[in-house]
Design a protein around this motif. Sequence first.
Motif, PDB file in Angstrom:
ATOM      1  N   ASP A  17      -3.487   0.650  -9.318  1.00 48.16           N
ATOM      2  CA  ASP A  17      -1.888   1.393  -8.733  1.00 48.16           C
ATOM      3  C   ASP A  17      -1.891   1.232  -7.456  1.00 48.16           C
ATOM      4  N   ILE A  18      -1.298   0.521  -6.507  1.00 43.86           N
ATOM      5  CA  ILE A  18      -1.022   0.420  -5.088  1.00 43.86           C
ATOM      6  C   ILE A  18       0.166   1.250  -4.729  1.00 43.86           C
ATOM      7  N   VAL A  40       1.710  -7.121  -3.420  1.00 38.33           N
ATOM      8  CA  VAL A  40       0.733  -6.352  -4.113  1.00 38.33           C
ATOM      9  C   VAL A  40       0.580  -7.098  -5.693  1.00 38.33           C
ATOM     10  N   ASP A  41       1.936  -7.050  -6.041  1.00 39.57           N
ATOM     11  CA  ASP A  41       1.906  -7.679  -7.783  1.00 39.57           C
ATOM     12  C   ASP A  41       1.287  -8.947  -7.726  1.00 39.57           C
ATOM     13  N   ALA A  48       1.954  -2.569  -8.167  1.00 40.30           N
ATOM     14  CA  ALA A  48       2.958  -1.720  -7.144  1.00 40.30           C
ATOM     15  C   ALA A  48       3.453  -0.475  -7.786  1.00 40.30           C
ATOM     16  N   ARG A  49       3.493   0.756  -7.116  1.00 38.64           N
ATOM     17  CA  ARG A  49       4.219   1.745  -7.818  1.00 38.64           C
ATOM     18  C   ARG A  49       5.002   2.089  -6.413  1.00 38.64           C
ATOM     19  N   LEU A  50       6.398   1.918  -6.505  1.00 42.96           N
ATOM     20  CA  LEU A  50       7.372   2.001  -5.626  1.00 42.96           C
ATOM     21  C   LEU A  50       7.684   3.657  -5.657  1.00 42.96           C
ATOM     22  N   ARG A  51       7.707   4.322  -4.657  1.00 46.22           N
ATOM     23  CA  ARG A  51       8.184   5.528  -4.566  1.00 46.22           C
ATOM     24  C   ARG A  51       9.023   5.962  -3.103  1.00 46.22           C
ATOM     25  N   THR A  52       9.706   6.899  -3.135  1.00 46.93           N
ATOM     26  CA  THR A  52      10.480   7.248  -1.870  1.00 46.93           C
ATOM     27  C   THR A  52      10.312   9.000  -1.784  1.00 46.93           C
ATOM     28  N   VAL A  53      10.833   9.245  -0.452  1.00 44.89           N
ATOM     29  CA  VAL A  53      10.889  10.827  -0.401  1.00 44.89           C
ATOM     30  C   VAL A  53      12.377  11.207  -0.056  1.00 44.89           C
ATOM     31  N   PRO A  54      12.646  12.437  -0.621  1.00 43.91           N
ATOM     32  CA  PRO A  54      13.954  12.890  -0.469  1.00 43.91           C
ATOM     33  C   PRO A  54      14.435  13.211   1.138  1.00 43.91           C
ATOM     34  N   LYS A  55      15.657  13.194   1.379  1.00 43.79           N
ATOM     35  CA  LYS A  55      16.002  13.718   2.880  1.00 43.79           C
ATOM     36  C   LYS A  55      15.639  15.080   2.990  1.00 43.79           C
ATOM     37  N   VAL A 193       7.531 -13.162   5.231  1.00 50.72           N
ATOM     38  CA  VAL A 193       5.959 -13.701   4.988  1.00 50.72           C
ATOM     39  C   VAL A 193       4.879 -12.595   5.487  1.00 50.72           C
ATOM     40  N   LEU A 194       5.351 -11.857   6.458  1.00 45.53           N
ATOM     41  CA  LEU A 194       4.348 -10.651   6.986  1.00 45.53           C
ATOM     42  C   LEU A 194       4.192  -9.562   6.007  1.00 45.53           C
ATOM     43  N   ALA A 195       5.398  -9.219   5.343  1.00 47.24           N
ATOM     44  CA  ALA A 195       5.453  -8.358   4.412  1.00 47.24           C
ATOM     45  C   ALA A 195       4.846  -8.468   2.996  1.00 47.24           C
ATOM     46  N   LEU A 196       4.908  -9.712   2.614  1.00 45.81           N
ATOM     47  CA  LEU A 196       4.111 -10.449   1.526  1.00 45.81           C
ATOM     48  C   LEU A 196       2.746 -10.462   1.712  1.00 45.81           C
ATOM     49  N   ALA A 197       2.288 -10.952   3.011  1.00 44.79           N
ATOM     50  CA  ALA A 197       0.856 -10.901   3.177  1.00 44.79           C
ATOM     51  C   ALA A 197       0.204  -9.439   3.389  1.00 44.79           C
TER      52      ALA A 197
END
Length: 211
Positions: A17-18, A40-41, A48-55, A193-197
Motif C-alpha cells: 500500500d502506497i 503507483v497502481d 495506491a491508498r488515496l486519503r485526505t485531511v479535514p479542514k 507526465v511528471l505526476a505519473l512518473a
Amino acid sequence: MPYHAAIEREIEVIMLDILVLYYSQHGATRELARLIARGVDGVPGCQARLRTVPKVSSVCEAVEPAIPDGGAPYVERQDLIDCAGLALGSPTRFGNMASAMKYFLDGTSGEWMQGALAGKPACVFTSTSSLHGGQEATLLTMMIPLLHHGMVIAGLPYSEAALLATQTGGTPYGVSHLAGPQSDRPISEHEKVLALAQGKRLAELAVKLAG
C-alpha cells in the motif's frame, strides 16, 4: 485437486500500500494526487491508498463530517502504519504547506516514537496560483517532518524529459501544478507526465526497500 491449483492456493499475493495523502481546497492538489495514484497502481505489486485531511477551523464549534462529502476518505493513523511509502501533497500557503496538513502531521508523534514510517520512501507535491508562488519552498518544508520520521525522500530526476521541457509546474523536489489565480487551469501535459512518473518512482522504490 490438481497439483498446480494447490500451489496457487498456497501463494499469497502481497500488495504494498502506497499512501497518497493530500489536502486540497479547490481541487488542483487532489488532481495531482489522483495522477500520482495512477502511477503507483501501474507498478506490479503496489496499490495506491488515496486519503485526505479535514479542514482546520478557527471556530471552536465547527466540526467536519466523519466522512467527506466527496473525494477520498479521511486519513487514519493505521494508514501510516500500513503504508510501504508515502506521497504527501498540499497547496502552498506563503511558501509552506496548508495548516490542515501541518495540523495532521503535528499529531503524529506517536507514529514517530514507534518508528512507523522509518525507512519508507516518501515524495511531496504541491500546487500554487502563480508560477513563482512558493512551490519549491513548500516542497522543501514538507520534507522536513518526513525526515524527522526517518523516511527516505525521493525527488524527480532530470532523466524525466518533461522536467526540462515544462513551462508550467514541475520541480526536481517533486511535481507541482500552476493552478492560476482562479484555480481553474487544468493539469498541463508535462505536469501530468511528471505526476505519473513520480507515483511510479515512489512505488518502485517501495518495492526495492521492502525486498
